[in-house]
Design an enzyme around this catalytic site. Structure first.
Site, PDB file in Angstrom:
ATOM      1  CB  SER A 186     -33.754  -0.780 -21.841  1.00 39.98           C
ATOM      2  OG  SER A 186     -32.704  -0.599 -20.332  1.00 39.98           O
TER       3      SER A 186
ATOM      4  CG  ASN B  38     -38.415  -5.092 -25.686  1.00 37.51           C
ATOM      5  OD1 ASN B  38     -38.390  -6.750 -25.800  1.00 37.51           O
ATOM      6  ND2 ASN B  38     -38.403  -5.380 -24.031  1.00 37.51           N
ATOM      7  CE1 TYR B  39     -39.227   0.634 -25.434  1.00 40.12           C
ATOM      8  CE2 TYR B  39     -38.688  -0.475 -23.963  1.00 40.12           C
ATOM      9  CZ  TYR B  39     -39.823   0.123 -24.601  1.00 40.12           C
ATOM     10  OH  TYR B  39     -41.058  -0.080 -24.185  1.00 40.12           O
ATOM     11  CG  LEU B  40     -31.140  -0.004 -25.373  1.00 40.77           C
ATOM     12  CD1 LEU B  40     -29.901   0.194 -24.045  1.00 40.77           C
ATOM     13  CD2 LEU B  40     -31.194   1.620 -25.701  1.00 40.77           C
TER      14      LEU B  40
END
Length: 719
Positions: free
Chosen positions: A706, A709-711
């Site tokens: 995360s 790649n996501y935050l």
DNA sequence: TGCTGCACTTAGTATTTTGATT
DNA sequence: AATCAAAATACTAAGTGCAGCA
């Protein structure tokens, strides 16, 4: 955001990898926290190449630029760079940026090599912490913030440089002592994020590289390492032997006990055998690879036991290879390649119940390789006596090298590092899209709620699916070829058998239980109350269906994405994951932190927030192999600490008693010292205990993904 | 409209490096 | 110096999504 969209951790219950049943025994508990991990991470952060952190800085800067523009600058470009330059003062690169601008991305001239190690001061983050009460939103707040911002930025830059050049080891305390004399950096980082992007599908104008590094050729085993078939020694042909070693190396792995793996391996192995070998070796069970296996184990032991010099030598050789093949030149800049080594041959390790596990992954030869580079570059040369399959010049794609892999027939690529312009821009865009979603997510939610009532089945299905994607951060769920891959699903490919409906469950109404294998065959298990309408719809969708029928029979990812595209430009299902991960982080940070927390407390909060996101996204890992052991060690440490504590307490007591009797300064002081000692030990003990809980909690949760790649790094920076 | 191929992101695991601790 | 855990990196599988085609 309406209340039911807050993703809190109790929604998500417990999940684990199903094909590894022994690992799933532990229930997911309410998570607690970790103190030092992050602590260390930030405090020290020595070696750079933390792409992520690096990106944080980039985004930060870019944002600042935007603010400026809003402030009414007319000529974007120039102004931008002028300001920037001013800001960076003497940083020696005057004009550099400008030049790049001008000759754009023409061919070779002089190439600036980027320092490959991007150090990033941890302090930098700290100093920024309260800089902006950023919102996860595209809204910029030009006004007052700006000036302050700039000042800080300057300071930060200095610190940054400082750290970079010094590779300082000492963990300095607070930001205070950070900005000493800023050293001049000879090499300046390329700030691609300050430049214009390509618009049309063009990805580059100039690309030159050295091609891939091939796997080393097979080295036959020494003759004393024997293979036995049915108890008898048998000398294998080099081809057969090589494949045998692949298996032998994996003997300790669970894979080699799996039927499919063995079957696939054996089938492919036989293909490599000579006619004679084939006629003899007909049963894998009669094969004895243990000597080979032991040989490899001994080899790796030997490698570990090597002297410093030998290790140095190997390291130097790797470094040389990296320098030669690890970089390419793309549009005037030297950029790091992510994977310049071709995947070596071996046995395919599919995840989950993969029907192809154990198959032989062929050795890739030059004639399998397609090279992509610009016409006017120096083409990579194939190894002597070989030829490339093709050399092409496609600047609409980002890859340098590709080949077709033999297991799935898919194409593999060599591409650039995440720190490269080409990846960074994409990443940046991703978060921009997510921010745009934030602006219209309310409208979207209102719409899909409305659509739950639609007369049309396909619209209802679409709306319910979208609700899941939004609320639970499910993946889109493309359909996949049956029998080619493990049976896993995402939202659109959910089947009836993957959910259970409970009109009433543990005091809650309309509970849906999800239980399926998602990407990488990671189990998703979640019990979640849904709105009545959703529940009714699900009942409807499941009516008269077999367990293995599609839940959303009128829906697939392309229909869904087409719909999303209409709702917002650039919107696809996966944007929701990005958005929800980021928003969750932000919410959690807000919720968990108080303005005047001390640093460790803040770090702790950050970790918790991060963990909430990982849980939301169902990011899991197998408990580390050494988990039990390291846990025991930690426990031992705790016990030792406890003993130490009681000792200290006892001493304190006697010191007190002593002081009472003697009533002099000296004994008073002694009491104080003892008291402090006790306190210190207590603290240490607490730390250890927290660490223990934390490790236990983190056992199955992977935070890295995360984070990576996501935050949106800007959230972290702002915080 | 559905299928396929391609390009690219996301993902977990394995290996290596680092750095703390004893 | 040896040991060990954690962090970083390397590796590569497994997703997503789009374009082009029939």
């Amino acid at each position: 955001m309406s209340g039911d969209h807050s993703h809190n951790e109790d929604q998500i219950d417990y999940a684990s990898r199903v094909n590894d049943s022994h690992k799933q025994k532990d229930k997911y508990k309410e998570y607690k926290h970790k103190e030092h991990k992050k602590d260390k991470e930030r405090e020290k952060s020595k070696h750079g190449n933390s792409d992520h952190k690096d990106l944080e800085k980039k985004y930060k800067d870019k944002e600042k630029e935007k603010m400026k523009h809003k402030d009414g600058s007319t000529d974007k470009h120039k102004d931008k760079h002028k300001e920037k330059r001013k800001e960076e003062k003497m940083k020696s690169l005057d004009g550099k940026i400008k030049k790049e601008k001008e000759n754009g991305f023409a061919s070779p001239p002089h190439v600036k090599s980027e320092p490959e190690n991007d150090y990033h001061s941890p302090k930098y983050e700290k100093s920024l912490k309260r800089e902006r009460d950023d919102d996860y939103e595209a809204e910029f707040k030009p006004k007052k913030i700006k000036t302050e911002n700039d000042k800080k930025a300057k300071k930060r830059k200095q610190e940054d440089e400082d750290i970079k050049s010094k590779k300082t080891k000492s963990k300095k305390g607070e930001a205070a002592d950070g900005k000493k004399k800023a050293k001049q950096e000879p090499e300046q980082k390329w700030k691609w994020w300050e430049e214009e992007r390509y618009t049309d599908g063009v990805k580059w104008k100039f690309l030159e590289h050295k091609g891939p590094v091939f796997a080393p050729p097979y080295e036959p085993l020494p003759s004393n390492v024997k293979f036995y078939y049915d108890g008898k020694h048998m000398k294998l042909s080099p081809e057969a032997e090589e494949v045998a070693t692949f298996f032998a190396k994996m003997l300790d792995h669970e894979y080699t006990t799996k039927d499919i793996f063995r079957k696939n391996f054996f089938k492919d192995w036989r293909k490599e055998m000579t006619a004679e070998e084939k006629s003899i070796i007909t049963d894998l069970k009669k094969c004895n690879f243990t000597e080979m296996n032991e040989y490899f184990k001994a080899q790796s032991e030997a490698r570990k036991a090597m002297t410093k010099e030998q290790k140095q030598k190997i390291k130097a050789e790797n470094e040389r290879l990296l320098q030669e093949y690890g970089f390419c030149i793309m549009d005037n800049h030297k950029e790091r390649i992510a994977n310049f080594r071709i995947e070596p041959p071996g046995l395919f390790r599919g995840r989950g119940d993969h029907p192809k596990m154990g198959m032989l992954k062929r050795r890739i030869r030059p004639q399998d390789i397609i090279i992509n580079c610009s016409k006017d570059s120096k083409y990579p040369t194939p190894p002597p006596g070989t030829k490339w399959k093709e050399v092409r010049h496609d600047n609409k794609v980002t890859w340098l090298v590709s080949w077709t892999e033999n297991i799935q027939g898919s194409i593999k690529y060599i591409m650039l590092n995440p720190s490269s312009r080409i990846k960074g821009e994409k990443d940046w865009q991703k978060y921009e899209t997510a921010r745009r979603l934030k602006k219209c997510v309310d409208r979207l939610r209102a719409q899909y709620r409305e659509d739950w009532k639609s007369k049309e089945m396909r619209i209802r299905q679409r709306a319910v699916a979208l609700y899941f994607i939004d609320k639970l951060a499910l993946r889109a769920g493309n359909e996949k070829e049956e029998g080619e891959t493990a049976d896993t699903v995402g939202c659109c490919s959910l089947r009836v058998e993957h959910l259970k409906l409970y009109p009433e469950n543990e005091g809650q109404e309309f509970v849906v239980e999800f239980d399926f294998l998602g990407k990488d065959s990671i189990r998703y298990y979640n019990r979640v109350p849904v709105e009545k309408r959703v529940f009714k719809n699900l009942q409807l969708f499941m009516e008269n269906k077999e367990p293995d029928d599609d839940l959303f029979d009128r829906l697939n990812t392309s229909i869904l994405n087409k719909h999303l595209q209409e709702l917002m430009d650039g919107l696809t299902a996966k944007v929701f994951r990005t958005y929800n991960a980021s928003i969750t982080l932000q919410q959690q940070l807000k919720e968990l932190t108080t303005a005047d927390d001390n640093i460790p407390a803040k770090i702790l909060s950050y970790n918790r927030a991060n963990r909430a996101v990982a849980i939301l996204c169902n990011h899991q890992r197998a408990p580390p192999k050494t988990f039990e052991k390291s846990m025991q060690n930690l426990q031992a440490k705790i016990d030792a600490k406890k003993d130490q504590l009681s000792d200290a307490k006892r001493e304190l007591k006697s010191a007190k008693a002593d002081a009472k009797v003697r009533r002099d300064e000296k004994s008073k002081k002694a009491v104080e010292t003892k008291r402090k000692a006790v306190q210190r030990i207590e603290e240490q003990l607490m730390k250890l205990e927290v660490q223990a809980t934390d490790r236990e909690e983190n056992k199955q949760i992977a935070l890295g993904t995360s984070k990576l790649n996501y935050l949106d790094p800007r959230i972290s920076v702002a915080w």
